[in-house]
Design a protein around this motif. Structure first.
Motif, short mmCIF file in Angstrom:
data_model
loop_
_atom_site.label_atom_id
_atom_site.label_comp_id
_atom_site.label_asym_id
_atom_site.label_seq_id
_atom_site.Cartn_x
_atom_site.Cartn_y
_atom_site.Cartn_z
N ARG A 145 6.99 -4.55 14.29
CA ARG A 145 8.10 -3.96 13.53
C ARG A 145 8.34 -4.70 12.22
O ARG A 145 8.55 -4.09 11.18
N GLU A 146 8.28 -6.03 12.25
CA GLU A 146 8.52 -6.81 11.02
C GLU A 146 7.43 -6.55 9.98
O GLU A 146 7.71 -6.45 8.79
N ALA A 147 6.19 -6.44 10.44
CA ALA A 147 5.10 -6.17 9.51
C ALA A 147 5.26 -4.80 8.87
O ALA A 147 5.05 -4.64 7.66
N LEU A 148 5.63 -3.79 9.67
CA LEU A 148 5.82 -2.45 9.12
C LEU A 148 7.00 -2.42 8.15
O LEU A 148 6.95 -1.72 7.13
N GLN A 149 8.05 -3.17 8.45
CA GLN A 149 9.18 -3.23 7.53
C GLN A 149 8.77 -3.90 6.22
O GLN A 149 9.20 -3.48 5.14
N ARG A 150 7.93 -4.93 6.31
CA ARG A 150 7.47 -5.60 5.09
C ARG A 150 6.60 -4.67 4.25
O ARG A 150 6.75 -4.61 3.02
N LEU A 151 5.71 -3.92 4.90
CA LEU A 151 4.86 -2.99 4.16
C LEU A 151 5.70 -1.90 3.50
O LEU A 151 5.45 -1.51 2.35
N SER A 152 6.70 -1.41 4.20
CA SER A 152 7.59 -0.39 3.64
C SER A 152 8.36 -0.95 2.45
O SER A 152 8.52 -0.28 1.42
N PHE A 153 8.84 -2.19 2.58
CA PHE A 153 9.57 -2.82 1.48
C PHE A 153 8.68 -2.98 0.26
O PHE A 153 9.11 -2.69 -0.88
N LEU A 154 7.44 -3.43 0.45
CA LEU A 154 6.52 -3.62 -0.67
C LEU A 154 6.23 -2.29 -1.39
O LEU A 154 6.18 -2.24 -2.61
N PHE A 155 6.08 -1.23 -0.61
CA PHE A 155 5.81 0.08 -1.20
C PHE A 155 7.01 0.58 -2.00
O PHE A 155 6.87 1.09 -3.12
N GLN A 156 8.21 0.43 -1.44
CA GLN A 156 9.42 0.86 -2.15
C GLN A 156 9.66 0.02 -3.39
O GLN A 156 10.08 0.53 -4.44
N ALA A 157 9.39 -1.29 -3.31
CA ALA A 157 9.56 -2.16 -4.47
C ALA A 157 8.55 -1.80 -5.57
O ALA A 157 8.87 -1.86 -6.76
N ALA A 158 7.33 -1.40 -5.18
CA ALA A 158 6.33 -0.99 -6.17
C ALA A 158 6.79 0.27 -6.90
O ALA A 158 6.61 0.40 -8.11
N HIS A 159 7.40 1.21 -6.17
CA HIS A 159 7.95 2.41 -6.81
C HIS A 159 9.07 2.05 -7.78
O HIS A 159 9.16 2.60 -8.87
N TRP A 160 9.92 1.15 -7.37
CA TRP A 160 11.05 0.76 -8.20
C TRP A 160 10.57 0.04 -9.47
O TRP A 160 11.11 0.26 -10.55
N ALA A 161 9.54 -0.80 -9.34
CA ALA A 161 9.07 -1.60 -10.47
C ALA A 161 8.07 -0.87 -11.35
O ALA A 161 7.68 -1.39 -12.40
N ALA A 162 7.64 0.32 -10.98
CA ALA A 162 6.59 1.01 -11.72
C ALA A 162 6.98 1.33 -13.16
O ALA A 162 6.16 1.19 -14.07
N SER A 163 8.23 1.74 -13.38
CA SER A 163 8.62 2.11 -14.74
C SER A 163 8.85 0.88 -15.61
O SER A 163 8.53 0.89 -16.80
N ALA A 164 9.40 -0.19 -15.04
CA ALA A 164 9.70 -1.39 -15.83
C ALA A 164 8.46 -2.25 -16.06
O ALA A 164 8.22 -2.73 -17.17
#
Length: 143
Positions: free
Chosen positions: A8-27
């Motif tokens: 569960r922790e690994a899947l949460q980390r992967l999900s967080f990294l993917f969401q952070a990449a979306h957030w940081a893509a424009s900046a």
């Protein structure tokens, strides 16, 4: 009740990294690529499969985010079976995905064709019940 998730922790980390990449893509596209590269390395290290919808959103060559208009060019190609072509604007790597046709609901049947196979018309089913049909010289004859 659903089965417990193994990592569960690994899947949460992967999900967080993917969401952070979306957030940081424009900046910062470089930060977005770093986050996606980290997500990919973590998934490989832990031997976890990513969903196809996640894998289709980043370039396999340079790990940049493939957002239509920002990080990828999108085209629809093909005559018979159409294909969606995504081309990374960073490295030029292209991917093709088949576009499956949407299932259509069955349309109205012509009069006299009440069954799905269309073997019997209206009233012929009653007439043919209990009789054996033989086919001689291309015509159906009953015995």
């Amino acid at each position: 009740m659903a089965a417990p998730v193994r990592d569960r922790e690994a899947l949460q980390r992967l999900s967080f990294l993917f969401q952070a990449a979306h957030w940081a893509a424009s900046a910062s596209p470089a930060l977005s690529r770093f986050l996606l590269r980290t997500q990919r390395a973590a998934a490989r290290r832990l031997v976890l499969r990513m969903a196809p919808s996640v894998k289709r959103r980043w370039c396999r060559r340079c790990c940049s985010l493939l957002a239509p208009g920002r990080g990828a060019g999108v085209r629809l190609r093909g005559r018979g079976q159409p294909r969606l072509v995504l081309r990374c604007l960073t490295c030029g790597h292209g991917r093709r995905y088949l576009c499956r046709p949407e299932p259509r609901p069955p349309g109205p049947r012509p009069p006299g064709q009440d069954t799905p196979t269309g073997q019997w018309g209206r009233g012929e089913e009653e007439k043919g019940r209990g009789q054996i049909q033989t086919w001689e010289h291309g015509r159906g004859q009953t015995k």
